[in-house]
Scaffold this motif. Sequence first.
Motif, PDB file in Angstrom:
ATOM      1  N   THR A 557      21.059   2.445  23.959  1.00 28.99           N
ATOM      2  CA  THR A 557      20.440   2.942  22.897  1.00 28.99           C
ATOM      3  C   THR A 557      21.548   3.086  21.874  1.00 28.99           C
ATOM      4  N   PRO A 558      21.184   3.508  20.541  1.00 27.27           N
ATOM      5  CA  PRO A 558      22.011   3.520  19.447  1.00 27.27           C
ATOM      6  C   PRO A 558      22.964   4.969  19.723  1.00 27.27           C
ATOM      7  N   ASN A 559      24.019   4.858  19.133  1.00 27.73           N
ATOM      8  CA  ASN A 559      24.958   6.266  19.091  1.00 27.73           C
ATOM      9  C   ASN A 559      25.224   6.501  20.491  1.00 27.73           C
ATOM     10  N   THR A 560      25.720   5.883  21.399  1.00 23.46           N
ATOM     11  CA  THR A 560      25.975   5.983  22.665  1.00 23.46           C
ATOM     12  C   THR A 560      27.469   5.632  23.206  1.00 23.46           C
ATOM     13  N   SER A 561      28.039   6.554  23.972  1.00 16.32           N
ATOM     14  CA  SER A 561      29.342   6.278  24.516  1.00 16.32           C
ATOM     15  C   SER A 561      29.000   5.825  26.183  1.00 16.32           C
ATOM     16  N   THR A 562      29.306   4.368  26.390  1.00 15.02           N
ATOM     17  CA  THR A 562      29.050   3.913  27.741  1.00 15.02           C
ATOM     18  C   THR A 562      29.965   4.715  28.796  1.00 15.02           C
ATOM     19  N   VAL A 563      29.478   4.307  30.074  1.00 10.74           N
ATOM     20  CA  VAL A 563      30.373   5.071  31.120  1.00 10.74           C
ATOM     21  C   VAL A 563      31.696   4.733  31.264  1.00 10.74           C
ATOM     22  N   ASN A 564      32.084   3.707  30.568  1.00  5.33           N
ATOM     23  CA  ASN A 564      33.610   3.595  30.294  1.00  5.33           C
ATOM     24  C   ASN A 564      34.076   3.700  28.938  1.00  5.33           C
ATOM     25  N   GLU A 565      33.552   4.609  28.392  1.00  4.18           N
ATOM     26  CA  GLU A 565      34.059   5.066  26.854  1.00  4.18           C
ATOM     27  C   GLU A 565      34.112   4.053  26.021  1.00  4.18           C
ATOM     28  N   LEU A 566      33.023   3.274  25.944  1.00  7.00           N
ATOM     29  CA  LEU A 566      33.043   2.637  24.601  1.00  7.00           C
ATOM     30  C   LEU A 566      32.108   3.021  23.697  1.00  7.00           C
ATOM     31  N   SER A 567      32.401   3.000  22.327  1.00  6.93           N
ATOM     32  CA  SER A 567      31.581   3.826  21.387  1.00  6.93           C
ATOM     33  C   SER A 567      30.480   2.792  20.685  1.00  6.93           C
ATOM     34  N   ILE A 568      29.302   3.009  21.025  1.00  5.77           N
ATOM     35  CA  ILE A 568      28.327   2.124  20.410  1.00  5.77           C
ATOM     36  C   ILE A 568      27.499   2.869  19.682  1.00  5.77           C
ATOM     37  N   LEU A 569      27.395   2.243  17.933  1.00  9.30           N
ATOM     38  CA  LEU A 569      26.687   2.873  17.099  1.00  9.30           C
ATOM     39  C   LEU A 569      25.431   2.268  16.893  1.00  9.30           C
ATOM     40  N   SER A 570      25.259   1.141  16.317  1.00  8.87           N
ATOM     41  CA  SER A 570      24.111   0.402  16.078  1.00  8.87           C
ATOM     42  C   SER A 570      23.601  -0.345  17.278  1.00  8.87           C
ATOM     43  N   CYS A 571      22.512  -0.252  17.680  1.00  7.25           N
ATOM     44  CA  CYS A 571      21.974  -0.837  18.903  1.00  7.25           C
ATOM     45  C   CYS A 571      20.462  -1.290  18.722  1.00  7.25           C
ATOM     46  N   GLU A 572      20.093  -2.212  18.747  1.00  7.36           N
ATOM     47  CA  GLU A 572      18.582  -2.615  18.755  1.00  7.36           C
ATOM     48  C   GLU A 572      18.218  -3.459  19.982  1.00  7.36           C
ATOM     49  N   PHE A 573      19.066  -3.124  20.956  1.00  5.75           N
ATOM     50  CA  PHE A 573      18.851  -4.008  22.241  1.00  5.75           C
ATOM     51  C   PHE A 573      17.148  -4.040  22.364  1.00  5.75           C
ATOM     52  N   PRO A 574      16.655  -2.721  22.555  1.00  5.55           N
ATOM     53  CA  PRO A 574      15.071  -2.712  23.309  1.00  5.55           C
ATOM     54  C   PRO A 574      14.436  -3.402  22.013  1.00  5.55           C
ATOM     55  N   ALA A 575      14.758  -3.539  20.875  1.00  3.36           N
ATOM     56  CA  ALA A 575      13.891  -4.141  19.950  1.00  3.36           C
ATOM     57  C   ALA A 575      14.217  -5.737  20.303  1.00  3.36           C
ATOM     58  N   THR A 576      15.041  -6.214  20.708  1.00  2.00           N
ATOM     59  CA  THR A 576      15.187  -7.879  21.057  1.00  2.00           C
ATOM     60  C   THR A 576      14.349  -8.006  22.374  1.00  2.00           C
TER      61      THR A 576
END
Lengths: 927, 295
Positions: A557-576
């Motif tokens: 989901t948007p604005n998430t830091s992954t378990v390996n500390e990658l910073s994800i801002l935009s994310c419309e994966f659920p929409a795809t």
Amino acid sequence: MLNEITVTINGDEHHLGVRQNETLQDVLRLRLGLTGTKKGCEVGVCGSCTVLLDGEPVNSCLVLAASLTGKEVTTIEGLAEGGRLHPLQASFLHHGAVQCGYCTPGMLLSAKALIDRNPDPTEEEILSAFGGNLCRCTGYVKIVEAVQGYREFLDPEECPPCPPPDEESPYPVVGRSVIRKDAPDRVTGRAVYTGDLSLPGMLYGKILTSTIAHAKITKLDVSRAEAFPGVKAVITAKDVSNVIYGVSPARYDEMIFATDKVRYIGDEIAAVAAIDEATAQAALELIEVEYEELPAVFNVADATAEGAPVLHEKYPTNINVVVDQNFGDVEAGFAEADAVVSRSFTGNRTYQAPIEPHASLARWEADGRLTLWSSTQTPHYMHYMMARVLEVPMAQIRIIKPAVGGGFGGKAETTPLDFCSSYLAKVTGRPVMMKYARNEMFMHNRGRHRQEIELKIGVRKDGSITAVKQTVHLDGGAYTSFGIITTYYAGSMVPTLYKLPNYKYQGYRVYTNLPACGAFRGHGCPHPRFAFETLLSEAAEAIGMDDFDIRQKNAMTPNTSTVNELSILSCEFPATLAQARQASGWDKKKGHLPKGRGIGVGCGGFVSGAGYPIYRSRFPHSNAVIRVLEDGHAATLHIAAAEIGQGSDTVLTQIAAEEMGVPYETILMADCDSDISPIDLGSYSSRVTLMGGNAVKMAASRVKDQLFEIAGRRLGVPPTGLMAMEGRIFVAERPEVGMDWAEAARIAFSEAGPLVGTGFYEPPRLGGSYKGAAVGTSPAYSFGTIVMEVAVDLETGKVKVLDCTDFHDSGQIVNPTTAHGQVHGAIVMSIGETLMEEVLFTEDGQVRNPNLHEYLIPTAMDTPRISSGFVDSYEPRGPFGAKELGEGATLPIMGALGNAIYDATGVRITELPITPEKILRGLKEQA
Amino acid sequence: MRLEDFQFHAPGKLAEATHLLSVLEGTARVVAGGTDLLADMKQGRLGAAHVVSIAGIPELRGIEDRENVLRIGPLETPNRIAASDAVLRRIRGLADAAGVMAGYQVRNLATIGGNLASAVPSGDLPPALLVAGAVVELTAHDGIRTVSLADFFLGPRKTGLGPDEILTAVIVPHLPAGSGVAYEKFQLRDASALAVVGVAARLTIADGVIATARLAVGAAAPTPVLIPEVAELLEGKPPGAEVFAAAARIASEEVKPISDLRGSAAYRRDLVRVLAGRALTRAEGRCRNEEVPSC
């Protein structure tokens, strides 16, 4: 002895004396300078040299010039009449059927002959007509559409219809399917690729390579080659720099020529410059090399066995990269799971196989500087590496990137061609052209690493993932190349798609006596993604859950830091996921198709540019200069980003036009030439739209700021209240009050000289502090989902891919037509990698299929129906909200296709490629 | 990649060409379309001091539907053969094969004479010609002989063509009414690929009984081969799925495939069985002028 021929070429009669063994291809290219006829394989398979002979398409590489008397030849240069494009050429432009352009002349001539014999061809007839024209970029879809639509361009008086407006875009230029900047040159044969160049006094060089996979060189005698008539120079290790080079500074392990020993069949030993290519080639055979053969290893197991022969003394175990990353507690995670699934997977060693072979042309100028033209996708890294190895300042070298006919990662390194052409040019005092023949491309390789993967996933009954553990062994070949990064990427990108609470990754890259592997589209990630998407579907099956439901349950989901500390801002994966599920008719089809038909889903995504450069550098990653021409009606954009077919020149000029508030046509692209345009790190890690785009946007905005000052004065308003759009500057709140953009630019020039804006982009500091945390960082990530439908012939195992439904989150799309073209190309390339592609070796390490008739890539006939869509998305770190597409679009395919084949057959093939033979074997075991 | 130097000859008459070959005494290669020869020479597989092009000899062209035979000039290209009404009428399976060879451009350059004389085991045209009982006409400066195609192929890239001979015609006897020929090819991609296996079947059905059956296989033995056991099994029996399956099984047992890049010997046997069944089914349909769609 020469044969006199009289032949009509593009309507002109030519009287020529040709050599007995000269092909039509060489006569056109070398004698007449008609370099629109390309050279891709030389044995009649790629079709890039297609010309019309008495109106029928033929491979000009297979036609002896001596046999041409009385014939009529039409080349791409003869297709446009009186300066007016042929309807097919216009249609190719408007349909976005052109990417790298290297196959385009051949495609156009095949199409011309087709419509001449059948003005209204069916889709099947079009596909069949293109069966002998290979393309690696487009996936053929838009080429077929262009032929289907050519009739709209029949009337030359009528202005060709514009592409349909893309209504969803909030911008006048960004989000519009403008015609590519470089396409007009590509449909007319005017685009010049490195191998098309010719300079006065130019010599040709060839490289002698090892014929043994692992050996000490005991004797090297070049005297006979030096004495051969026409040879101008022979160089060996003693004549060149002994600086060790490579890609990642931590593992530089290559030298221009082997000194002590050779490590694979293809390792460079010497190079020759001669008056022509044939002479240089003949001279190579006169070089005497004696070897003391050493035991060799050709796979991970043998290379890591006790007592295995060692390739590089520094790495006595042959393991040259080790990654050990642990996030959370995987064992606790597995303990919490209701189902734990695990499997081994094997990825295939594949080759980028761009249709344009690598070429390099070097000339030392009178002032002592080196000019190097090269088919590279990373001109800056080449610049850096050339300076390092030649031990001269970068300022003494000028790198020019002409048109490039596809790269896909295979042109991301400085090659022996670049070093050898430079040294041979220095020694001879003449320009030296060097090219790889198709088999040499395969020997040099730098393709995808073969990965052996152990993967384990734990899930709860509700589908949530509790832990993932992955171990990967990568067969790296004889040198490291991009291998450190590949090894990290194979692990670091796994947690970007789904939320993983616990994750452990171990990666080992192993030296073997095979050609080195490098970076290939999706760099390190496609095989792990194939494994993950396959096993995730197995996990879903184990808990009785739908493939889509388990993905949606864990989706990023948007604005998430992954378990390996990658910073994800935009994310419309659920929409795809949601849109692919709906558009493909998944719920109606899954589980309801007859045996032999199957449907599968796969997902994937990628970085929008690597967060850190390959070598430690303080330079911003992307830099741009925009210079407005004196009359204000045009501006040149200077940025040494690398257009290699993907459309980056077009996207960058669109961004410049949008920000400056001028029409797209106003922006001209300056040459990719290190003397003219500032550094951009190049086309790798899918970085240009976001990083280059941000630099261009800043440069454009600085131009605009200067004009707003002038316009504000002129209109008597504060500059902050102004806007610029479509060549006009106006007051935002009173649009009727404004002035001509060009007029403001003229005033600027008159008052203060050249109107220039500069911009740069440096990604924010990203990532964690653990070892290897840098790889996988990026300002932004793309996401995508594909549903694929297949028909499997249950008697032969043959797979026919029928339909693909793809949705991607790529942020704001800058140019929908080129974006869809990227998706089509990615899908067809990945279908090839999944089903048919693999570089194979003999027992002694020789490539068994170093050509395009035995290393099979998909043809037009292998292309499925593709529906591609983009979900609404905005990336705050991207220019106008844009992010990557080119590499990410490849990632969902392998898993989706494997899942679809499983659905059709009940057979799980975990070793790529999924060939008909493997499927049939699986079906038999099942029975 | 380099084409070694050679002496090029382009005689305009057949007699000149055969004379040249007799004088050059085995140092020459005959070239027609050049798609095999030039590719082989460029890849260093073949060399020749002399290359004699027969492309400019008019009498080597043409497809003639004569009283008892179809006579195909060696310079006829796969594209022309695939589109020829005479071929479609007389031996449709040959048109099938010509239409799936290589890519479109190669099909414009390649020739039937070259495809036979190259004797590549995976060649697409031989199986359909074998099942129709084709013969080839070989012309030297001192005489003409005909050889049945079945005897023409001696091994991989080896034929009975003498160094001073030119293949001057492919002669296909007319098949009796109630005959059908079909060709099935298995390739790893759908264009520009060699056959992993190619199978041609010919049936002649009279009064509901198979009068003549022929099955030939490419890429599953050192040469394209006829499988005589199939004839023995099928002739005299009514056509049907069961006998076809039995014939297909026999074919898969009788071939001698090798393992290579394109497939293992075992897989090729499987393919021979599957394609033989399909080719027989389609040939049977064609005996009744019906087109059974290819899989």
